[in-house]
Design an enzyme around this catalytic site. Structure first.
Site, PDB file in Angstrom:
ATOM      1  N   SER A  28       0.827  -1.220   0.000  1.00 29.42           N
ATOM      2  CA  SER A  28       0.000   0.000   0.000  1.00 29.42           C
ATOM      3  C   SER A  28       0.853   1.259   0.000  1.00 29.42           C
ATOM      4  O   SER A  28       1.756   1.400   0.822  1.00 29.42           O
ATOM      5  CB  SER A  28      -0.873   0.060   1.261  1.00 29.42           C
ATOM      6  N   HIS A  58      -3.651   0.493  -4.619  1.00 32.70           N
ATOM      7  CA  HIS A  58      -3.033  -0.579  -5.407  1.00 32.70           C
ATOM      8  C   HIS A  58      -3.464  -0.424  -6.866  1.00 32.70           C
ATOM      9  O   HIS A  58      -4.646  -0.297  -7.157  1.00 32.70           O
ATOM     10  CB  HIS A  58      -3.484  -1.953  -4.908  1.00 32.70           C
ATOM     11  N   HIS A  80      -5.087  -9.873  -1.934  1.00 34.63           N
ATOM     12  CA  HIS A  80      -5.228 -10.140  -0.503  1.00 34.63           C
ATOM     13  C   HIS A  80      -6.246 -11.241  -0.252  1.00 34.63           C
ATOM     14  O   HIS A  80      -7.231 -11.372  -0.980  1.00 34.63           O
ATOM     15  CB  HIS A  80      -5.692  -8.878   0.236  1.00 34.63           C
ATOM     16  N   TYR A  82      -8.224 -11.135   2.261  1.00 37.49           N
ATOM     17  CA  TYR A  82      -9.455 -10.479   2.739  1.00 37.49           C
ATOM     18  C   TYR A  82     -10.345  -9.975   1.600  1.00 37.49           C
ATOM     19  O   TYR A  82     -11.494  -9.611   1.829  1.00 37.49           O
ATOM     20  CB  TYR A  82      -9.150  -9.339   3.724  1.00 37.49           C
ATOM     21  N   GLU A  83      -9.803  -9.953   0.381  1.00 37.43           N
ATOM     22  CA  GLU A  83     -10.635  -9.568  -0.766  1.00 37.43           C
ATOM     23  C   GLU A  83     -11.455 -10.736  -1.287  1.00 37.43           C
ATOM     24  O   GLU A  83     -12.210 -10.598  -2.252  1.00 37.43           O
ATOM     25  CB  GLU A  83      -9.753  -9.047  -1.900  1.00 37.43           C
ATOM     26  N   ALA A 110       2.801  -2.413   4.009  1.00 36.50           N
ATOM     27  CA  ALA A 110       2.567  -1.405   5.043  1.00 36.50           C
ATOM     28  C   ALA A 110       2.171  -2.175   6.300  1.00 36.50           C
ATOM     29  O   ALA A 110       1.461  -3.174   6.208  1.00 36.50           O
ATOM     30  CB  ALA A 110       1.427  -0.494   4.616  1.00 36.50           C
ATOM     31  N   MET A 208      -1.556  -7.529   6.940  1.00 37.46           N
ATOM     32  CA  MET A 208      -2.578  -8.440   6.391  1.00 37.46           C
ATOM     33  C   MET A 208      -2.120  -9.108   5.101  1.00 37.46           C
ATOM     34  O   MET A 208      -2.954  -9.486   4.272  1.00 37.46           O
ATOM     35  CB  MET A 208      -3.870  -7.663   6.115  1.00 37.46           C
ATOM     36  N   SER A 209      -0.818  -9.238   4.929  1.00 36.49           N
ATOM     37  CA  SER A 209      -0.343  -9.794   3.646  1.00 36.49           C
ATOM     38  C   SER A 209       1.010 -10.466   3.843  1.00 36.49           C
ATOM     39  O   SER A 209       1.374 -10.845   4.949  1.00 36.49           O
ATOM     40  CB  SER A 209      -0.205  -8.661   2.622  1.00 36.49           C
ATOM     41  N   ASN A 232       1.816   3.201  10.855  1.00 34.40           N
ATOM     42  CA  ASN A 232       1.033   3.601  12.055  1.00 34.40           C
ATOM     43  C   ASN A 232       1.473   2.760  13.246  1.00 34.40           C
ATOM     44  O   ASN A 232       2.132   1.731  13.069  1.00 34.40           O
ATOM     45  CB  ASN A 232      -0.468   3.384  11.798  1.00 34.40           C
TER      46      ASN A 232
HETATM   47  N1  HPA Z   1      -2.734  -3.564  11.282  1.00 33.90           N
HETATM   48  C1  HPA Z   1      -2.862  -4.415  10.240  1.00 33.90           C
HETATM   49  N2  HPA Z   1      -2.486  -4.117   9.014  1.00 33.90           N
HETATM   50  C2  HPA Z   1      -1.946  -2.901   8.809  1.00 33.90           C
HETATM   51  C3  HPA Z   1      -1.788  -1.975   9.841  1.00 33.90           C
HETATM   52  C4  HPA Z   1      -2.208  -2.331  11.149  1.00 33.90           C
HETATM   53  O1  HPA Z   1      -2.098  -1.561  12.125  1.00 33.90           O
HETATM   54  N3  HPA Z   1      -1.207  -0.871   9.287  1.00 33.90           N
HETATM   55  C5  HPA Z   1      -1.031  -1.138   7.970  1.00 33.90           C
HETATM   56  N4  HPA Z   1      -1.474  -2.375   7.672  1.00 33.90           N
END
Ligand code: HPA
Length: 269
Positions: A28, A58, A80, A82-83, A110, A208-209, A232
């Site tokens: 991302s 993406h 992903h 989750y998609e 990310a 998540m990947s 983050n």
């Molecule tokens: N959690 C899960 N996936 C993420 C996060 C997170 O805090 N930040 C970017 N992808």
């Protein structure tokens, strides 16, 4: 195998049978890696048996290009779980890359940090992972021509590439962090309790990947290196609520640094 042949035939037709050295999966917000690169672009939706990705941030295409004298394919956006993609579909491109000659795979993503020793904007070299997805891309009948039924995972992230990453980061004055990536299925971000638990399990970041891709790359005996951009602090590590837009925006700021690092590594492979 018929499926793989159809995919390869289509790509070979479009690229005039390019033999590849390197594949890069962009996470991302990292799309600007491709800004100054020219080459052949193929939309995922045009490639037989490829999955689909429509997550914001993406692009959904492969770019075949030359970087530092090496022939590369860049995946601008991944598939992903989750998609709604199966993990087999999510990792199908890795099998295709292997067949196209790729020896080295760069995985980027990310991720949210589970503690404050990692700062937003940092890049973390993935030294190992925890698969918390509750499933595995290698489940199903094994194709012994591709890899072993029970692949060893002790060198999933190639030691020599980790060393190269640290050396290049030193030369570029990048403060490259190191740590462990834990993958959940998403798409919901974690709860505070989950982040606390993941920290106790040894995870430095959560995302998540990437883990399915690393498993398949290791299975195919490709050299693999992974980087997380810290977009983050995970839930509860700071008081902020999480938004995907912020994840993309921070990814963009960090991507210049990561691009330089990856390009230097490619020149030295
Ligand atoms: N959690 C899960 N996936 C993420 C996060 C997170 O805090 N930040 C970017 N992808």
């Amino acid at each position: 195998m018929e499926k793989i042949k159809e995919t390869l035939d289509y790509i070979n037709l479009k690229t005039n049978n390019l033999n590849l050295d390197v594949a890069i999966i962009l996470g991302s917000g990292l799309g600007c890696f491709c800004d100054d690169l020219e080459g052949i672009r193929i939309k995922y939706s045009d490639i037989p048996h490829f999955g689909s990705s429509d997550v914001k941030g993406h692009k959904g295409e492969l770019l075949f290009c030359e970087i530092e004298g090496k022939t590369c394919v860049i995946m601008q956006g991944r598939f992903h779980f989750y998609e709604g993609n199966s993990l087999q579909t999510a990792t199908y491109p890795i099998k295709i890359f292997k067949k196209l000659g790729v020896k080295t795979l760069f995985i980027t993503n990310a991720a949210g940090a589970t503690h404050k020793e990692l700062n937003i904007g940092d890049i973390m070299l993935i030294t190992d992972h925890i698969n918390f997805m509750g499933t595995n891309p290698l489940i199903g009948k094994n194709d012994d021509t591709l890899g072993e039924r029970f692949p060893d995972m002790s060198n999933c992230y190639t030691k020599e590439l980790q060393k190269l990453a640290l050396d290049c980061a030193g030369e570029l004055n990048i403060d490259l962090k190191e740590g462990i990536y834990l993958a959940t299925t998403g798409p919901s971000y974690e709860t505070k309790a989950e982040v606390k638990a993941f920290r106790l399990l040894g995870a430095d970041v959560v995302g998540m990947s990437s883990v399915p891709e690393a498993i398949v790359s290791n299975y195919l005996k490709m050299n693999t290196v992974g980087f997380s951009t810290i977009t983050n602090h995970a839930t509860g590590v700071s008081d902020k609520t999480l938004s995907h837009q912020e994840v993309i925006d921070t990814g963009k700021t960090t991507s210049k640094k990561l691009s330089k690092l990856i390009k230097m590594m490619i020149s030295k492979i």
